[in-house]
Design a protein around this motif. Structure first.
Motif, PDB file in Angstrom:
ATOM      1  N   TYR A  10       0.818  -1.213   0.000  1.00  0.00           N
ATOM      2  CA  TYR A  10       0.000   0.000   0.000  1.00  0.00           C
ATOM      3  C   TYR A  10       0.850   1.262   0.000  1.00  0.00           C
ATOM      4  O   TYR A  10       0.391   2.325   0.385  1.00  0.00           O
ATOM      5  N   ALA A 182      -7.635  -8.787   2.386  1.00  0.00           N
ATOM      6  CA  ALA A 182      -8.513  -7.878   1.637  1.00  0.00           C
ATOM      7  C   ALA A 182      -9.976  -8.141   1.962  1.00  0.00           C
ATOM      8  O   ALA A 182     -10.778  -7.199   2.075  1.00  0.00           O
ATOM      9  N   MET A 185     -10.622  -6.731   5.308  1.00  0.00           N
ATOM     10  CA  MET A 185     -10.564  -5.274   5.233  1.00  0.00           C
ATOM     11  C   MET A 185     -11.882  -4.691   4.724  1.00  0.00           C
ATOM     12  O   MET A 185     -12.273  -3.582   5.106  1.00  0.00           O
ATOM     13  N   ALA A 186     -12.573  -5.443   3.857  1.00  0.00           N
ATOM     14  CA  ALA A 186     -13.851  -4.975   3.324  1.00  0.00           C
ATOM     15  C   ALA A 186     -14.891  -4.818   4.424  1.00  0.00           C
ATOM     16  O   ALA A 186     -15.783  -3.963   4.338  1.00  0.00           O
ATOM     17  N   ASP A 187     -14.780  -5.624   5.484  1.00  0.00           N
ATOM     18  CA  ASP A 187     -15.729  -5.552   6.601  1.00  0.00           C
ATOM     19  C   ASP A 187     -15.338  -4.493   7.632  1.00  0.00           C
ATOM     20  O   ASP A 187     -16.207  -3.952   8.327  1.00  0.00           O
ATOM     21  N   GLU A 188     -14.029  -4.228   7.761  1.00  0.00           N
ATOM     22  CA  GLU A 188     -13.554  -3.252   8.752  1.00  0.00           C
ATOM     23  C   GLU A 188     -12.515  -2.329   8.122  1.00  0.00           C
ATOM     24  O   GLU A 188     -11.351  -2.331   8.514  1.00  0.00           O
ATOM     25  N   PRO A 189     -12.892  -1.544   7.148  1.00  0.00           N
ATOM     26  CA  PRO A 189     -11.902  -0.742   6.419  1.00  0.00           C
ATOM     27  C   PRO A 189     -11.132   0.231   7.292  1.00  0.00           C
ATOM     28  O   PRO A 189      -9.913   0.382   7.125  1.00  0.00           O
ATOM     29  N   GLU A 190     -11.790   0.888   8.224  1.00  0.00           N
ATOM     30  CA  GLU A 190     -11.106   1.881   9.057  1.00  0.00           C
ATOM     31  C   GLU A 190     -10.063   1.223   9.949  1.00  0.00           C
ATOM     32  O   GLU A 190      -8.970   1.758  10.147  1.00  0.00           O
ATOM     33  N   TYR A 192      -8.369  -1.593   9.425  1.00  0.00           N
ATOM     34  CA  TYR A 192      -7.212  -2.052   8.673  1.00  0.00           C
ATOM     35  C   TYR A 192      -6.425  -0.893   8.087  1.00  0.00           C
ATOM     36  O   TYR A 192      -5.195  -0.964   7.990  1.00  0.00           O
ATOM     37  N   GLU A 193      -7.087   0.172   7.708  1.00  0.00           N
ATOM     38  CA  GLU A 193      -6.362   1.348   7.223  1.00  0.00           C
ATOM     39  C   GLU A 193      -5.465   1.914   8.320  1.00  0.00           C
ATOM     40  O   GLU A 193      -4.323   2.303   8.064  1.00  0.00           O
ATOM     41  N   TYR A 196      -2.463  -0.468   8.805  1.00  0.00           N
ATOM     42  CA  TYR A 196      -1.433  -0.275   7.789  1.00  0.00           C
ATOM     43  C   TYR A 196      -0.649   1.015   8.028  1.00  0.00           C
ATOM     44  O   TYR A 196       0.560   1.070   7.786  1.00  0.00           O
TER      45      TYR A 196
END
Length: 291
Positions: A10, A182, A185-190, A192-193, A196
């Motif tokens: 990323y 991935a 991450m789709a379920d908990e984007p904030e 995982y962002e 990272y």
């Protein structure tokens, strides 16, 4: 991989090191328009302008497709990479063969161009890839690496402690691990962002510490990165057991996953070799030509 796994995909910085175990490629012109490949993975023969597919040698064939006018060639590929350490050889063979083909074709390719070609090949065959392993094979030593917004490499000093590796005994393909993360991450984007971001900051701090020869902080950041890999969900029970055993060694300063996780290698930085680990000397040089 010393630091920056996953986050490097990323655009965050990573630390990668080249191990002194090599792929050797020997290339000679032939009197016909045929490609011959001799490798432990299999024998291969095909017209140079219409290369037939062979999944065993897909990286080598992809390299040849980049130099269609190189003419008939006879290629021998030999490896002294220890397969019991779980070290992938795809990056090494791709860099070595591209370098040989460029030299044979009188193409004065820069290191940056070879890296770009190799990364295109890896991504076409594996779907994703940061190119960090390619950079290590190309440049040698320990380097800081990032590939977004554009590829950057910088040599780093080596720590005073030696590198040691232990293979978990199994490997989950990197593409599968990335797909798994991935999906989460789709379920908990904030979540995982942020994770990272934390991984990127940790790796950047390790790079700064290495540049300053602040090895205590360097080891601290590597151990911190392992905690973030746990939070990412890629440090399974087997890896945790190996890491714990490394830390039980009296002079181990840092131990962490080396790679995408869910198998593969554990890296330990210690003055002496921890139990069941193998010494992994760093290669000062990357791609070497022997004309």
């Amino acid at each position: 991989m010393v630091s920056g796994e996953h986050a490097v995909v990323y655009g965050h910085a990573a630390i990668v090191a080249a191990i002194e175990q090599r792929i050797h490629v020997r290339l000679q012109a032939t009197n016909d328009d045929t490609v011959y490949i001799h490798s432990a993975l299999g024998e291969y023969q095909s017209p140079v302008m219409m290369l037939r597919p062979d999944p065993r040698l897909r990286f080598a064939i992809a390299c040849l497709e980049r130099y269609p006018h190189s003419g008939g060639v006879d290629i021998s590929i030999n490896s002294d990479i220890d397969h019991t350490l779980g070290l992938g050889s795809s990056a090494a063979v791709t860099i070595a063969l591209l370098g040989a083909l460029a030299r044979h074709s009188n193409s004065d390719e820069s290191l940056a161009t070879l890296h770009t070609q190799a990364l295109t090949i890896i991504r076409s065959l594996q779907g994703r890839g940061s190119g960090a392993d390619l950079a290590a094979s190309l440049h040698g030593g320990m380097i800081a690496y990032r590939n977004l917004p554009h590829t950057q490499t910088k040599a780093l000093p080596l720590p005073p402690t030696a590198f040691h590796l232990r293979y978990a005994g199994y490997k989950t393909p990197t593409a599968e691990v990335l797909a798994l993360i991935a999906a989460r991450m789709a379920d908990e984007p904030e979540h995982y962002e942020q994770l990272y971001q934390d991984m990127g900051k940790c790796s950047a701090a390790a790079i700064t510490a290495a540049q300053q020869h602040n090895w205590a902080t360097f080891y601290q950041q590597l151990n911190r990165y392992q905690q973030l890999m746990r939070e990412l969900g890629v440090s399974d029970d087997t890896l945790e057991h190996i890491i714990t055993s490394a830390h039980e060694h009296s002079d181990c300063h840092a131990a962490k996953i080396s790679g995408s996780g869910l198998g593969d290698c554990v890296l330990a930085l210690a003055n002496t070799t921890p139990t069941n680990f193998s010494a992994a000397p760093i290669a000062e040089d990357g791609l070497i030509y022997h004309d």
